[in-house]
Enzyme design. Structure first.
Site, PDB file in Angstrom:
ATOM      1  N   CYS A 155     -32.432  23.424  -5.515  1.00  0.00           N
ATOM      2  CA  CYS A 155     -33.312  22.766  -6.086  1.00  0.00           C
ATOM      3  C   CYS A 155     -33.219  21.566  -6.984  1.00  0.00           C
ATOM      4  CB  CYS A 155     -34.195  23.877  -6.835  1.00  0.00           C
ATOM      5  SG  CYS A 155     -35.901  23.168  -7.431  1.00  0.00           S
TER       6      CYS A 155
ATOM      7  N   HIS B 127     -35.367  27.976  -3.207  1.00  0.00           N
ATOM      8  CA  HIS B 127     -34.674  28.704  -3.904  1.00  0.00           C
ATOM      9  C   HIS B 127     -34.161  29.880  -2.949  1.00  0.00           C
ATOM     10  CE1 HIS B 127     -34.955  26.955  -7.983  1.00  0.00           C
ATOM     11  NE2 HIS B 127     -36.211  26.463  -7.554  1.00  0.00           N
TER      12      HIS B 127
ATOM     13  N   GLU C  88     -32.067  32.060  -3.868  1.00  0.00           N
ATOM     14  CA  GLU C  88     -31.872  33.377  -4.536  1.00  0.00           C
ATOM     15  C   GLU C  88     -33.395  34.106  -4.879  1.00  0.00           C
ATOM     16  OE1 GLU C  88     -32.054  30.316  -5.639  1.00  0.00           O
ATOM     17  OE2 GLU C  88     -32.835  30.160  -7.790  1.00  0.00           O
TER      18      GLU C  88
END
Lengths: 198, 251
Positions: A82, A180, A182
């Site tokens: 990001c 993202h 994650e």
């Protein structure tokens, strides 16, 4: 089991949600250390450069700790996420900020033709490189950002919002995702796993 | 294409999920960590945890619950309830939440939005608004719908956006708990007026209501609680239904 032996360091520069990245790696059975120590980062097998927040503020933090000098010197695989990806570019329009210059492109502000930030699940396509091995085109991943990196020679995945832009970049050992991983469900976990396997 | 988001909301009281009907008559609807995991597996795009009693009873959101959720959840989640300072937010984000939602505290002190946006970035600041319509006027309410403010909804949303809100979570108190559909007319007006994402909340009873919130209401995301908790609507079925109705969803 081999993955467990890896020494992964998440760069800590007080920017955003480091914990999410650490938890995502733990779900893959990998322990990661969160650190801003030069020696620790240099010795890592892999380095993750996350980031949520404002570009000028984040670069100031990187300069204060000398991380702006260290990151471009790293030889092991580095994954920017990001804001991390945008800081790896030459410059960001956000606060007219000079970046680390790893990718010779600028991060630009989205034109206000639609809602900004670009927030939510969007599809990635034109997937290239090891990060996207086994990932199907048109898979959904999670984005939250107001600035974008245009398509360029280092683009390894594309997404459309207002215009087509870079969802991922790679040059040598430097990898980057605008989304993202994650927070991108099973697809994101698979992409992180690909990074760990590099 | 950017997908429309389906967001189960877990109202939290004493570490358990509950859902009130028009904010009263609470029932226990399960363990938040287990529910969170189950929703992510079913295809929820995001989760919201609202500690609905926090502001009223001056309780802080339970940080250990946030941490437990963050460890198992692979999708983004927002935490709201009882947040009134940068320090509250720092703790919740550090525990692993992706965004925070502020409501009453922002109305009481609008500068809070600016402070949070400057320190943590707009992307993690959700401004939640409870409003009620009387004679075609939408008024903002505080403390989970207990206190009228006299503030016009539109004025408040414009100010919230100007101050750096990253997203608006709009709950119509007229619709919440009724299961008769979302406040689509108001949603459409809000969505056209602001340039940040809008989450519709209050009124979901059947799958068609979600489709209407996205088409008529022009919402970017739709939030619901009891229809999901009591399995009146299953998320995979809902998403298939939306896809058949030409609404972009993540399946």
């Amino acid at each position: 089991m081999l993955m467990k032996k890896q020494n992964i360091v998440i760069i800590d520069y007080e920017a955003g949600n480091l914990q999410s990245v650490k938890y995502a790696l733990e779900r893959l059975g990998v322990n990661a250390e969160v650190s801003n120590c030069e020696k620790t980062i240099r010795q890592a097998d892999k380095v993750i450069f996350p980031g949520v927040g404002e570009a000028a503020w984040a670069m100031k933090k990187l300069r204060e700790t000398g991380l702006d000098q260290l990151i471009p010197q790293l030889k092991q695989p580095v994954l920017g996420i990001c804001l991390g990806m945008q800081l790896m570019c030459a410059r960001s329009e956000e606060g007219d900020t000079k970046g680390l210059g790893l990718f010779p492109v600028d991060a630009l502000k989205f034109p206000a033709e639609d809602k900004v930030p670009h927030m939510g699940w969007n599809q990635i396509k034109q997937l290239k490189g090891k990060l996207f091995e086994g990932i199907k085109a048109e898979s959904y991943v999670y984005f939250v950002h107001s600035y974008y990196v245009p398509l360029n020679a280092y683009t390894r995945a594309e997404t459309d919002y207002i215009k087509a832009f870079s969802a991922s970049l790679q040059k040598d050992n430097f990898y980057a995702c605008q989304f993202h991983p994650e927070k991108s469900g099973d697809i994101g976990q698979a992409i992180l796993k690909n990074f760990i396997k590099l | 294409m950017l997908a429309k988001r389906i967001i189960p909301c877990l109202d939290i009281k004493d570490g358990r999920t509950v859902k009130g009907i028009n904010f009263v008559g609470l029932k226990d609807a399960g363990d938040p960590v287990e529910l969170a995991k189950a929703y992510a597996e079913q295809g929820a795009d995001e989760l919201v945890f609202l500690d609905i009693t926090a502001t009223h009873e001056k309780r802080k959101t339970l940080l250990d619950m946030v941490e437990k959720v963050a460890k198992v959840l692979t999708i983004p989640f927002t935490v709201g309830g009882g947040i009134s300072s940068c320090e509250d937010v720092a703790q919740i984000l550090k525990a692993g939440a992706d965004k925070i939602a502020i409501n009453s505290s922002a109305v009481r002190r609008p500068e809070l939005i600016t402070e949070l946006a400057n320190r943590f970035g707009s992307q993690c600041v959700v401004v939640a608004v409870d409003a009620r319509e009387t004679n075609e006027n939408w008024e903002v309410y505080l403390n989970g719908g207990r206190i009228p403010t006299g503030i016009k909804l539109i004025d408040w949303l414009k100010e919230a956006e100007k101050r750096g809100a990253g997203e608006i979570l709009f709950t119509s108190m007229n619709h919440d708990g009724t299961k008769n559909g979302f406040a689509n007319k108001a949603l459409a007006e809000i969505s056209e007026m602001i340039n940040i994402p809008l989450i519709a909340s209050g009124g979901a009873g059947e799958m068609r209501h979600f489709a209407d919130a996205f088409t008529e209401g022009k919402a970017d995301a739709a939030l619901a609680a009891s229809v999901f908790h009591y399995k009146e609507i299953e998320i995979p079925e809902l998403k298939t239904f939306l896809e058949k109705n030409q609404i972009p969803v993540r399946i």
